[in-house]
Design an enzyme around this catalytic site. Structure first.
Site, PDB file in Angstrom:
ATOM      1  N   GLY A  47     -38.310  -1.910 -42.094  1.00  0.00           N
ATOM      2  CA  GLY A  47     -37.032  -2.611 -40.958  1.00  0.00           C
ATOM      3  C   GLY A  47     -37.871  -4.823 -40.561  1.00  0.00           C
ATOM      4  O   GLY A  47     -38.222  -4.221 -39.792  1.00  0.00           O
ATOM      5  N   SER A  73     -37.992  -5.484 -32.920  1.00  0.00           N
ATOM      6  CA  SER A  73     -39.860  -5.041 -34.115  1.00  0.00           C
ATOM      7  C   SER A  73     -39.699  -4.165 -35.230  1.00  0.00           C
ATOM      8  O   SER A  73     -38.532  -4.062 -35.683  1.00  0.00           O
ATOM      9  CB  SER A  73     -39.848  -3.302 -32.945  1.00  0.00           C
ATOM     10  OG  SER A  73     -38.737  -2.209 -32.656  1.00  0.00           O
ATOM     11  N   CYS A  74     -40.607  -4.107 -35.009  1.00  0.00           N
ATOM     12  CA  CYS A  74     -41.050  -4.191 -37.003  1.00  0.00           C
ATOM     13  C   CYS A  74     -40.333  -2.874 -37.518  1.00  0.00           C
ATOM     14  O   CYS A  74     -40.231  -2.786 -39.050  1.00  0.00           O
ATOM     15  CB  CYS A  74     -42.252  -3.766 -37.829  1.00  0.00           C
ATOM     16  SG  CYS A  74     -43.227  -3.665 -37.102  1.00  0.00           S
ATOM     17  N   GLY A  75     -40.526  -1.982 -35.816  1.00  0.00           N
ATOM     18  CA  GLY A  75     -39.836  -0.344 -36.625  1.00  0.00           C
ATOM     19  C   GLY A  75     -38.456   0.163 -36.802  1.00  0.00           C
ATOM     20  O   GLY A  75     -38.587   1.054 -36.977  1.00  0.00           O
TER      21      GLY A  75
END
Length: 261
Positions: A41, A110-112
């Site tokens: 993401g 968050s990028c995850g």
């Protein structure tokens, strides 16, 4: 065949002489588009839901994850009830650059997180506006007429937006300018906060269109009335109505638009 990029909205047209009439306008759609690259993401963009593959291709170049000479990636679109997830896979040789950019990119989530979760973060519930605006339409027209005189930087450059706080009589109390309309509004809200100033029956006047993000900023700052020079998007109108934020849009010297009562 309906156009996914526009929708029709009813307004009240208000004039300086106190006149009022019904009018309908087409509003540009504005939806959250979550970008996922290689299953990560990456970002959520607020955009018009048209030509999304083009948007992704240009965004990848702007983020330096692809160059203009690279083969354009295939983009898969997934419609959800909260927005659109656009997924693309970058070549293996771009993986290191992607991961490095993710680590350094400033994001709201968050990028995850997966795209659907990011969409939920993008359209979070808003509080209700509690402040009350006591300004009438004449006060709004007064502030509109006086705004240019307070735009010192724009007079010099012709390239910046203004965000103004006007009191209940339409007198402009404070102005901040910036090349970005979002930045200008943030500056105004921050300046008011640092001065312990409240809207005190007044309103915000912006030299820009009425976007989703600006509506959210107004609501979170407990602003009772947001006036913008240009048109709103559909999502901006919906979010303002849900939060109890009054809008005046396409505000010019001869007329402005308000939502039906």
């Amino acid at each position: 065949m309906s156009d996914p990029a526009v929708t029709e909205q009813a307004f009240r047209r208000l004039t300086p002489d106190g006149g009022e009439s019904a009018i309908a306008r087409e509003l540009a759609e504005e939806v959250p588009i979550a970008l996922e690259f290689n299953g990560i993401g990456y970002a959520v963009l607020m955009a018009t839901p048209a030509d999304i593959a083009d948007l992704v291709a240009g965004f990848l170049i702007a983020e330096r994850l692809q160059s203009p000479g690279d083969v354009a990636v295939e983009v898969a679109l997934h419609q959800t009830d909260r927005g659109i997830v656009a997924r693309a896979n970058l070549p293996a040789e771009r993986t290191a650059a992607l991961l490095d950019r993710v680590r350094h990119r400033a994001t709201d989530s968050s990028c995850g997180l997966c795209g659907i979760e990011n969409l939920e973060q993008a359209i979070r519930p808003l509080p209700r506006v509690t402040a009350v605006c006591s300004a009438n339409e004449a006060a709004v027209f007064r502030a509109l007429a006086d705004l240019a005189a307070h735009q010192a930087l724009n007079r010099r450059t012709g390239a910046v937006h203004a965000a103004a706080w006007a009191d209940a009589d339409g007198a402009i109390k404070l102005v901040r300018e910036d090349v970005g309309r979002h930045n200008a509004f943030d500056k105004l809200i921050g300046a008011m906060r640092r001065a312990d100033a409240t809207w005190d029956g007044g309103f915000a006047l912006l030299s820009s269109r009425c976007s989703f993000e600006l509506v959210e900023k107004a609501v979170l700052a407990d602003c009772p009335l947001l006036v913008t020079i240009s048109a709103p998007t559909r999502l901006a109108v919906e979010r303002a109505a849900d939060a109890g934020l009054e809008l005046r849009v396409l505000a010019r010297s001869d007329a402005m638009l308000a939502l039906p009562r």
